[in-house]
Scaffold this motif. Structure first.
Motif, PDB file in Angstrom:
ATOM      1  N   ALA A 129     -34.339  66.428 -10.818  1.00 36.84           N
ATOM      2  CA  ALA A 129     -33.388  65.408 -10.386  1.00 36.84           C
ATOM      3  C   ALA A 129     -32.313  65.154 -11.411  1.00 36.84           C
ATOM      4  CB  ALA A 129     -34.121  64.096 -10.085  1.00 36.84           C
ATOM      5  N   ALA A 130     -32.468  65.698 -12.600  1.00 40.17           N
ATOM      6  CA  ALA A 130     -31.469  65.468 -13.642  1.00 40.17           C
ATOM      7  C   ALA A 130     -30.161  66.146 -13.317  1.00 40.17           C
ATOM      8  CB  ALA A 130     -31.977  65.980 -14.988  1.00 40.17           C
ATOM      9  N   THR A 131     -30.168  67.112 -12.384  1.00 35.62           N
ATOM     10  CA  THR A 131     -28.924  67.749 -11.986  1.00 35.62           C
ATOM     11  C   THR A 131     -28.574  67.318 -10.586  1.00 35.62           C
ATOM     12  OG1 THR A 131     -30.203  69.651 -11.274  1.00 35.62           O
ATOM     13  CG2 THR A 131     -29.181  69.787 -13.444  1.00 35.62           C
TER      14      THR A 131
ATOM     15  N   ALA B 240     -34.199  57.371 -12.109  1.00 33.66           N
ATOM     16  CA  ALA B 240     -33.636  57.841 -10.840  1.00 33.66           C
ATOM     17  C   ALA B 240     -32.184  58.272 -10.999  1.00 33.66           C
ATOM     18  CB  ALA B 240     -33.739  56.750  -9.776  1.00 33.66           C
ATOM     19  N   ASP B 241     -31.392  57.474 -11.725  1.00 32.69           N
ATOM     20  CA  ASP B 241     -29.955  57.729 -11.838  1.00 32.69           C
ATOM     21  C   ASP B 241     -29.533  58.250 -13.210  1.00 32.69           C
ATOM     22  OD1 ASP B 241     -29.371  56.759  -9.200  1.00 32.69           O
ATOM     23  OD2 ASP B 241     -29.699  54.731  -9.974  1.00 32.69           O
ATOM     24  N   TYR B 242     -30.345  58.019 -14.194  1.00 40.36           N
ATOM     25  CA  TYR B 242     -30.047  58.515 -15.535  1.00 40.36           C
ATOM     26  C   TYR B 242     -31.329  58.547 -16.332  1.00 40.36           C
ATOM     27  CZ  TYR B 242     -30.505  53.672 -17.167  1.00 40.36           C
ATOM     28  OH  TYR B 242     -30.987  52.420 -17.461  1.00 40.36           O
ATOM     29  N   GLN B 243     -31.310  59.301 -17.413  1.00 40.14           N
ATOM     30  CA  GLN B 243     -32.441  59.251 -18.334  1.00 40.14           C
ATOM     31  C   GLN B 243     -31.933  58.876 -19.717  1.00 40.14           C
ATOM     32  OE1 GLN B 243     -33.612  63.443 -17.763  1.00 40.14           O
ATOM     33  NE2 GLN B 243     -33.358  63.739 -19.975  1.00 40.14           N
TER      34      GLN B 243
ATOM     35  N   LEU C 109     -28.114  60.396 -20.114  1.00 43.19           N
ATOM     36  CA  LEU C 109     -27.843  61.627 -19.404  1.00 43.19           C
ATOM     37  C   LEU C 109     -27.802  61.299 -17.917  1.00 43.19           C
ATOM     38  CD1 LEU C 109     -27.507  64.703 -19.142  1.00 43.19           C
ATOM     39  CD2 LEU C 109     -30.011  64.896 -19.229  1.00 43.19           C
ATOM     40  N   VAL C 110     -26.630  61.428 -17.321  1.00 47.96           N
ATOM     41  CA  VAL C 110     -26.428  61.026 -15.926  1.00 47.96           C
ATOM     42  C   VAL C 110     -27.098  62.028 -14.988  1.00 47.96           C
ATOM     43  CG1 VAL C 110     -24.689  60.638 -14.136  1.00 47.96           C
ATOM     44  CG2 VAL C 110     -24.274  59.858 -16.489  1.00 47.96           C
ATOM     45  N   LYS C 111     -27.736  61.489 -13.960  1.00 45.89           N
ATOM     46  CA  LYS C 111     -28.319  62.337 -12.917  1.00 45.89           C
ATOM     47  C   LYS C 111     -27.366  62.322 -11.721  1.00 45.89           C
ATOM     48  CE  LYS C 111     -33.119  61.898 -14.366  1.00 45.89           C
ATOM     49  NZ  LYS C 111     -34.506  61.674 -13.930  1.00 45.89           N
ATOM     50  N   GLY C 112     -27.748  61.674 -10.642  1.00 47.27           N
ATOM     51  CA  GLY C 112     -26.862  61.599  -9.487  1.00 47.27           C
ATOM     52  C   GLY C 112     -27.192  62.631  -8.433  1.00 47.27           C
TER      53      GLY C 112
ATOM     54  N   PRO D 166     -19.631  63.067  -6.982  1.00 35.82           N
ATOM     55  CA  PRO D 166     -19.110  61.693  -6.946  1.00 35.82           C
ATOM     56  C   PRO D 166     -20.139  60.668  -7.399  1.00 35.82           C
ATOM     57  CG  PRO D 166     -18.493  62.862  -4.955  1.00 35.82           C
ATOM     58  CD  PRO D 166     -19.476  63.737  -5.678  1.00 35.82           C
ATOM     59  N   ASP D 167     -21.413  60.906  -7.058  1.00 40.51           N
ATOM     60  CA  ASP D 167     -22.450  59.969  -7.466  1.00 40.51           C
ATOM     61  C   ASP D 167     -22.625  59.992  -8.986  1.00 40.51           C
ATOM     62  OD1 ASP D 167     -24.392  58.015  -6.688  1.00 40.51           O
ATOM     63  OD2 ASP D 167     -25.990  59.495  -7.030  1.00 40.51           O
ATOM     64  N   MET D 168     -22.494  61.160  -9.593  1.00 41.13           N
ATOM     65  CA  MET D 168     -22.560  61.243 -11.058  1.00 41.13           C
ATOM     66  C   MET D 168     -21.480  60.373 -11.691  1.00 41.13           C
ATOM     67  SD  MET D 168     -23.226  65.324 -11.709  1.00 41.13           S
ATOM     68  CE  MET D 168     -22.980  65.206 -13.483  1.00 41.13           C
ATOM     69  N   LEU D 169     -20.266  60.457 -11.163  1.00 38.00           N
ATOM     70  CA  LEU D 169     -19.160  59.693 -11.739  1.00 38.00           C
ATOM     71  C   LEU D 169     -19.320  58.204 -11.461  1.00 38.00           C
ATOM     72  CD1 LEU D 169     -16.155  62.080 -11.024  1.00 38.00           C
ATOM     73  CD2 LEU D 169     -17.591  61.907 -13.070  1.00 38.00           C
TER      74      LEU D 169
END
Length: 271
Positions: free
Chosen positions: A36-38, A85-88, A244-247, A251-254
């Motif tokens: 999920a990190a990518t 879920a969204d970042y680590q 570290l952003v997941k997403g 667009p969800d990453m940003l």
């Protein structure tokens, strides 16, 4: 800001891509985080074994960025990001290039990565719309082979003052015009230097700069930063060395990055 959100809207039309990753035999990054990190859509295709963008903002965009107000909760979209879920969190994470009074945002990328090329049209406008106290830094991935040559090219171009005007053009040469092979073959140092020759740089000087001590030092720092950040592929977004952003998509990453930037700015202002 309109340009920024228009770019995000266009992302929904981009093809789904898998995150670019190093093969087991050539990976120079730490063990990948959970899948999920990518991102899952419009995402970061794995480099071939042994192989190895954001457009510079126009002056108008730079002016807008320098005067942009601090993001408020009302300006952010979607729910607040959730750790896991969204970042680590990056253990003992530190910015790549600490700057006093600045929140750092890093994109770890590879010119040969198709996903990074697809991410580029989003990152450019988004980067241009960031507040003046946010420092955006590109860090090239060192996955071995052609990846490493293009990482050296990035820092050679930076040293010779042509990185900004060639950043998007190099993506185009590899992925659209196909005048360079990228992952479809193995571009030599001379092949890469010839590309930069079209931008006023002597190809021999460029090739020599790619192999210089200064460029080697920079690529070593880039490799170490990627290892510390525990990236699992490219493109990866890291906020202030901590997150570290997941997403689920580009667009969800940003969107998540916007929230984390606002969090870090708020923390800095509180001090």
């Amino acid at each position: 800001m309109k340009t920024r959100f228009a770019a995000l809207a266009l992302a929904a039309l981009l093809p789904i891509l898998a995150a670019c990753k190093a093969d087991d035999g050539t990976a120079n990054t730490a063990a990948p985080a959970e899948p999920a990190a990518t991102p899952a859509s419009t995402e970061p295709a794995a480099p071939a074994a042994g192989s190895e963008a954001a457009a510079p903002a126009v002056e108008g965009d730079k002016t807008a960025a320098s005067t942009a107000p601090a993001p408020t909760t009302a300006a952010l979209t979607g729910p607040a990001p959730v750790e896991g879920a969204d970042y680590q969190l990056i253990p003992n994470g530190q910015p790549f290039q600490p700057a006093a009074g600045k929140v750092e945002v890093v994109e770890i990328f590879g010119y040969v990565c198709p996903a990074c090329a697809a991410f580029q049209p989003l990152v450019g406008p988004w980067k241009a719309g960031l507040p003046s106290d946010v420092n955006f830094v590109y860090v090239p991935a060192m996955f071995g082979g052609t990846w490493d040559n293009y990482a050296r090219a990035f820092y050679a171009a930076q040293t010779l003052g042509v990185q900004e005007k060639t950043h998007e053009a190099l993506y185009s040469a590899i992925h659209s015009q196909k005048t360079l092979k990228g992952e479809r073959g193995a571009d030599s140092v001379d092949d890469i230097a010839k590309f930069y020759g079209a931008y006023g740089v002597d190809p021999k000087q460029f090739a020599a700069t790619m192999g210089s001590f200064a460029v080697n030092a920079k690529t070593n720092s880039a490799k170490q930063f990627a290892q510390r950040s525990q990236i699992s592929g490219t493109p990866s977004i890291i906020v202030n060395g901590k997150y570290l952003v997941k997403g689920k998509s580009f667009p969800d990453m940003l969107r998540i990055a916007d929230h984390l930037i606002a969090r870090e700015r708020g923390a800095a202002q509180a001090h």
